[in-house]
Design a protein around this motif. Sequence first.
Motif, PDB file in Angstrom:
ATOM      1  N   ASN A  13      34.466  -0.410  -5.757  1.00  0.00           N
ATOM      2  CA  ASN A  13      34.899   0.731  -7.333  1.00  0.00           C
ATOM      3  C   ASN A  13      35.923   1.802  -6.714  1.00  0.00           C
ATOM      4  O   ASN A  13      36.603   2.380  -7.252  1.00  0.00           O
ATOM      5  N   ILE A  14      35.360   2.614  -5.489  1.00  0.00           N
ATOM      6  CA  ILE A  14      36.223   4.172  -4.947  1.00  0.00           C
ATOM      7  C   ILE A  14      37.123   3.580  -3.513  1.00  0.00           C
ATOM      8  O   ILE A  14      38.208   4.523  -3.966  1.00  0.00           O
ATOM      9  N   ALA A  15      37.272   2.467  -2.990  1.00  0.00           N
ATOM     10  CA  ALA A  15      37.762   2.771  -1.626  1.00  0.00           C
ATOM     11  C   ALA A  15      39.258   1.954  -1.802  1.00  0.00           C
ATOM     12  O   ALA A  15      39.704   1.599  -3.065  1.00  0.00           O
ATOM     13  N   SER A  16      39.887   2.357  -0.944  1.00  0.00           N
ATOM     14  CA  SER A  16      40.632   1.771  -1.300  1.00  0.00           C
ATOM     15  C   SER A  16      41.483   0.759  -1.967  1.00  0.00           C
ATOM     16  O   SER A  16      40.599  -0.318  -1.165  1.00  0.00           O
ATOM     17  N   LYS A  17      42.600   0.590  -2.778  1.00  0.00           N
ATOM     18  CA  LYS A  17      42.656  -0.533  -2.729  1.00  0.00           C
ATOM     19  C   LYS A  17      44.256  -1.637  -2.094  1.00  0.00           C
ATOM     20  O   LYS A  17      44.747  -2.285  -2.753  1.00  0.00           O
ATOM     21  N   GLU A  18      43.772  -1.193  -1.236  1.00  0.00           N
ATOM     22  CA  GLU A  18      45.040  -1.653   0.412  1.00  0.00           C
ATOM     23  C   GLU A  18      45.317  -3.063   0.315  1.00  0.00           C
ATOM     24  O   GLU A  18      45.994  -3.894   0.283  1.00  0.00           O
ATOM     25  N   TRP A  19      43.580  -3.387   0.116  1.00  0.00           N
ATOM     26  CA  TRP A  19      43.889  -4.914   0.429  1.00  0.00           C
ATOM     27  C   TRP A  19      44.444  -5.424  -0.671  1.00  0.00           C
ATOM     28  O   TRP A  19      44.362  -6.850  -0.087  1.00  0.00           O
ATOM     29  N   ILE A  20      44.292  -5.203  -1.618  1.00  0.00           N
ATOM     30  CA  ILE A  20      44.839  -5.506  -3.382  1.00  0.00           C
ATOM     31  C   ILE A  20      46.541  -6.045  -3.400  1.00  0.00           C
ATOM     32  O   ILE A  20      46.939  -6.467  -2.697  1.00  0.00           O
ATOM     33  N   PHE A  21      46.321  -4.494  -2.913  1.00  0.00           N
ATOM     34  CA  PHE A  21      48.276  -3.993  -3.205  1.00  0.00           C
ATOM     35  C   PHE A  21      49.212  -4.530  -1.845  1.00  0.00           C
ATOM     36  O   PHE A  21      49.995  -4.687  -2.175  1.00  0.00           O
ATOM     37  N   ARG A  22      48.681  -4.914  -0.892  1.00  0.00           N
ATOM     38  CA  ARG A  22      49.317  -5.192   0.074  1.00  0.00           C
ATOM     39  C   ARG A  22      50.092  -6.684  -0.230  1.00  0.00           C
ATOM     40  O   ARG A  22      50.997  -7.113   0.864  1.00  0.00           O
ATOM     41  N   GLN A  23      48.938  -7.220  -1.156  1.00  0.00           N
ATOM     42  CA  GLN A  23      49.774  -9.398  -1.738  1.00  0.00           C
ATOM     43  C   GLN A  23      50.291  -8.835  -2.384  1.00  0.00           C
ATOM     44  O   GLN A  23      50.964  -9.760  -2.838  1.00  0.00           O
ATOM     45  N   TYR A  24      50.421  -7.708  -2.879  1.00  0.00           N
ATOM     46  CA  TYR A  24      51.563  -7.383  -3.953  1.00  0.00           C
ATOM     47  C   TYR A  24      53.282  -6.673  -3.848  1.00  0.00           C
ATOM     48  O   TYR A  24      53.302  -6.077  -2.895  1.00  0.00           O
ATOM     49  N   ASP A  25      54.040  -7.923  -4.039  1.00  0.00           N
ATOM     50  CA  ASP A  25      55.751  -7.071  -3.559  1.00  0.00           C
ATOM     51  C   ASP A  25      54.926  -5.562  -4.280  1.00  0.00           C
ATOM     52  O   ASP A  25      55.623  -5.742  -5.763  1.00  0.00           O
ATOM     53  N   HIS A  26      55.292  -4.892  -3.597  1.00  0.00           N
ATOM     54  CA  HIS A  26      55.215  -3.768  -4.507  1.00  0.00           C
ATOM     55  C   HIS A  26      56.880  -2.107  -4.755  1.00  0.00           C
ATOM     56  O   HIS A  26      56.547  -0.557  -5.256  1.00  0.00           O
ATOM     57  N   GLN A  27      57.408  -3.244  -4.029  1.00  0.00           N
ATOM     58  CA  GLN A  27      58.983  -1.969  -3.378  1.00  0.00           C
ATOM     59  C   GLN A  27      60.003  -3.342  -3.893  1.00  0.00           C
ATOM     60  O   GLN A  27      61.042  -2.181  -3.791  1.00  0.00           O
ATOM     61  N   VAL A  28      59.879  -4.205  -4.241  1.00  0.00           N
ATOM     62  CA  VAL A  28      61.214  -5.180  -4.552  1.00  0.00           C
ATOM     63  C   VAL A  28      62.119  -4.010  -5.825  1.00  0.00           C
ATOM     64  O   VAL A  28      61.264  -3.899  -6.846  1.00  0.00           O
ATOM     65  N   GLN A  29      63.232  -4.204  -6.454  1.00  0.00           N
ATOM     66  CA  GLN A  29      64.238  -3.213  -7.029  1.00  0.00           C
ATOM     67  C   GLN A  29      64.234  -1.457  -6.211  1.00  0.00           C
ATOM     68  O   GLN A  29      65.330  -1.282  -7.006  1.00  0.00           O
ATOM     69  N   ILE A  30      64.085  -1.513  -4.985  1.00  0.00           N
ATOM     70  CA  ILE A  30      64.371  -0.419  -5.041  1.00  0.00           C
ATOM     71  C   ILE A  30      64.011   0.843  -5.185  1.00  0.00           C
ATOM     72  O   ILE A  30      64.618   1.986  -5.378  1.00  0.00           O
ATOM     73  N   ASN A  31      62.380   1.163  -5.841  1.00  0.00           N
ATOM     74  CA  ASN A  31      62.933   2.270  -7.246  1.00  0.00           C
ATOM     75  C   ASN A  31      61.761   2.806  -7.190  1.00  0.00           C
ATOM     76  O   ASN A  31      61.030   4.075  -7.268  1.00  0.00           O
ATOM     77  N   THR A  32      60.134   1.965  -6.238  1.00  0.00           N
ATOM     78  CA  THR A  32      59.625   2.639  -6.275  1.00  0.00           C
ATOM     79  C   THR A  32      59.214   4.353  -5.267  1.00  0.00           C
ATOM     80  O   THR A  32      59.452   3.882  -4.037  1.00  0.00           O
ATOM     81  N   THR A  33      59.424   5.490  -5.639  1.00  0.00           N
ATOM     82  CA  THR A  33      59.242   6.372  -5.436  1.00  0.00           C
ATOM     83  C   THR A  33      57.796   6.262  -4.646  1.00  0.00           C
ATOM     84  O   THR A  33      57.408   7.452  -4.074  1.00  0.00           O
ATOM     85  N   VAL A  34      56.729   6.519  -6.068  1.00  0.00           N
ATOM     86  CA  VAL A  34      55.430   6.949  -5.547  1.00  0.00           C
ATOM     87  C   VAL A  34      54.711   5.205  -5.151  1.00  0.00           C
ATOM     88  O   VAL A  34      54.463   4.775  -6.693  1.00  0.00           O
ATOM     89  N   PRO A  35      54.386   4.822  -4.464  1.00  0.00           N
ATOM     90  CA  PRO A  35      53.784   3.189  -3.889  1.00  0.00           C
ATOM     91  C   PRO A  35      51.992   3.338  -4.644  1.00  0.00           C
ATOM     92  O   PRO A  35      51.544   4.628  -5.071  1.00  0.00           O
ATOM     93  N   PRO A  36      51.825   2.173  -4.759  1.00  0.00           N
ATOM     94  CA  PRO A  36      50.910   1.854  -5.514  1.00  0.00           C
ATOM     95  C   PRO A  36      48.949   2.561  -4.249  1.00  0.00           C
ATOM     96  O   PRO A  36      49.035   3.133  -3.432  1.00  0.00           O
TER      97      PRO A  36
END
Lengths: 733, 239
Positions: free
Chosen positions: A411-434
């Motif tokens: 519940n508290i640990a890093s969620k990188e395992w999840i969000f590295r499976q999602y493209d969180h940068q496309v459209q190049i607007n992401t200034t503060v990522p997940p």
Amino acid sequence: MPIAKEILDEVALSEEEYEQIVQELGREPNLVEIGLFGSLWSEHCGYKHSTLLLKQLPHSSPNVLVNPGEENAGAVDIGDGLCIVMKMESHNHPSAIEPYEGAATGVGGIVRDIFTMGARPIALLNSLRFGPLSEPRNRYLFGGVVAGIGGYGNCLGIPDVAGEVYFSPAYSANPLVNAMCVGIADKRKLVSSKASGKGNLLMLVGADTGRDGLHGASGLASRTFDDERELRPTVQVGNPFMEKLLLEACLELAETDYIVGLQDLGAAGLTSSAIESASKSGSGVVIDVAKVPRREEGMTPYEVMLSESQERMLAIVKKGYEDKVKAIFDKWDLRSDIIGEVTDDGLARITEGKKVVAEVPIELLTTPPLYRPKSLKPPWLNALQKFDLSTIADVGKDASSVLLRLLASPNIASKEWIFRQYDHQVQINTTVPPGSDAAVLRIKGTKKAIALTTDGNGRYCYLDPYTGGTITVAEAARNLACAGAVPLAITDCLNFGNPEKTDVYYQLEQCIRGITQACKSLNIPVISGNVSLYNETRDEPVYPTPVVGMLGLIDDIDQHSTIGFKHEGDLVVMLGGNAKGTDGLGGSEYLESIHDIVAGALSINLDLEKRVQQCCLDAIRQGLILSAHDCSDGGLAVTLAESCIAGSIGIKGKWKIAGRIDTELFGEAQSRIVVSLKPARLGELQKLAAKHRIPLRELGSVGGKRFLIKGVIDLPLDDIVDAWRNGLEKAMG
Amino acid sequence: MRFGVIIFPGTWSDKDCHHVLDKALKQKVEYIWHKDTDLSGFDCVILPGGFSYGDYLRPGAIGRFSPVMTAVQEFAAAGKLVFGICNGFQILCESGLLPGALIQNNHLQYRCQWVHLRTENTSLPFSSRATKGQVLYIPISHYEGSYYADQATLEELEVNNRVVFRYCTPSGEITEAANPNGSLNNIAGIVNKAGNVLGMMPHPERACEEIVGGLDGNVIFESIIDEVTTREMGCVKPL
């Protein structure tokens, strides 16, 4: 002739509801008509048990352009001629049956709601709940849902920028999968979903219609279920490539004046799409099912009208412009067919060729009975709230190991395992990522940025639905304040059990009351949302889980803030309340993870909350502070650890702990924000805190490679990082 | 000079490439529809990232049959610059403009993250702005980005210095841990024999503005601009 009970059961209509239909219609409805009623009077489409409660939510503000229910999603003005369109929706039941496709089509559905309005989707968020990862089935569901969200969203090129996931036994049999989509549009070019103007044409675009998803709205989403196998064929299979083509073609169409409206086909397929569009303008529609392109042979009118085949849109085309519209869809290699037209008689008339197979007044179809069942506070809740937390032994010397256990808990640990499976940068607007309190996206062509977050705490709402609902909104707004954003609007997704049970209805009623109170107090309108009821299996409801998706605006992107500590020697300061006694231990992650107890009372002071958030915002805008992080799950120690991890730097905490150590370190008392700043600016921050009448407390300073809280915790930063970074991956095996 | 950005059905980095070239680098740039067959007037054509034709069958396997690809073949044969990013790289491999293939990541998960790339060859139109061995910080975003080729092809690529970028540690070491997808020899980007066609899995267009995390992608785009500007001035460098 009395109607067979099996037929009513199949569409989830009660005998009383059927009687009402017969009376108002003046005759017995035929099978196709029963199908129409079953869909539109379903809980999923008709909001029978929630409408009367939802009315109290505040909807207006000077920025709101489109209110809930008016269109497919809400819209809010952000200046510069632009508006943000957003909505959140659940896909809980399909995901419980087939996690990959259930979650994927959930993303598909919410994305269609956004581009239907002529808005380009710029962000996805998701809020997920599963049972503990120690169970193999929960790992399968969680892994499948994450892969499904990624599989669909990645293919569309929409960044998945934020979200949350929690694990609790309450969700073991019934996971929650809530997806939110955010779009941007020229506010003068928003597209309506109204089917108006006699003689205008209904054009069906996209995928062919098959038998998949029959009864999705009435069966899957509007009642509890036990035997999963028999329900598998009701889950649809997504085709994200088709959706991408529809997205681009529809946005191209939105630039023209060839159409009067655009409506996606979601739950209850063509039925709800065409009929709700006509209802919004008081028109009628005639649809010839023979003109609907099929995926399979031998489909009946009933099946065509109720199919939930994905990736289909309905364009309401101005008469005479059909060739121009078709040319746009042809360019994108999309099939389009005219299947009917708008009438002015207020009837939904379904034909198969020349034969009329259903004819019902639209007003009757779209006016389901509304229920306000009995609400009763369950006795077990009183006992839980009165639980005496002072009987629990304090952490004493174990504070270091408790902190490491909390940081490693899924519940508290890093969620990188999840969000590295999602493209969180496309459209190049992401200034503060997940991975922050809120994601920040720049708005190209302006100095502005938006901040986005989702929040929900089922455990809080289980222990105290009213206060839990209030905290849900307060925490989301606090997350935005930490990013430097002013909250503009909310979309919500309310996940509850069977509302026909008095205790579940009590939870629903109280949560909505709490959300309303917080929205009014913090001045944030609810512009769209979704209600998902009957989330239970074998009689066990999920925790009452209202999830809030919140949008905030940052006028100058250079004034956004992040959670990480920045430099050696910066001061660490807490803005907000001082916890006493056992404040904040009730319902905490600490209590559940470490002591296996879910109990205790909750509290929040909305007036203090508002002042703390305002102080944080002012401090960010005045450039006083260098980081800000909301104190929530896991309490102050976890908050500090996360700021250290994000900044790759240690802390020397020097403050004196007067009362219980666990209250101080791991309690989740509300309305607190940890900030860091240059020592020279402390005087100014103190003045600002005094102006806002909020407590300010010096905690220590940033620096070194250890996580040190004088007298209680002393750990190498690397240990903190390891526990937090690998917790989720380890739990997944 | 003039850039062209090809849009296949399912492409999604088209707007990102266009934005960076137009707004950040102030270049002339136009979109090219996949059914167009005329590339005259362009100096460099970009095949952007995305899921052309949904990546159905295999990434790039259908996209390579788009009408524009015949023109791209001729464009490349004429020595003009062709740059495939992510799905564009996959299409270039499928079309035979580049050797080898991009297969599923070895961990069988999609991966979106920042990676370090060591620049191996700096005498190319795409890398002249870099110093030899320079480490660039650029994100990846793919499910099928693991570079594969048979042994003979790999040797040929290595011997002729056709590996342009390799996944590496922040300090430039080539290690297994720094390899995000199982690519052979940590290969992230390669060029054709003539050196005028580059394919790479990472997304340099996502690293051209500080506000979204970095500027290293500009090294590649500015190298291209240098090359074309030099050619326009009449001093055509031999490839």
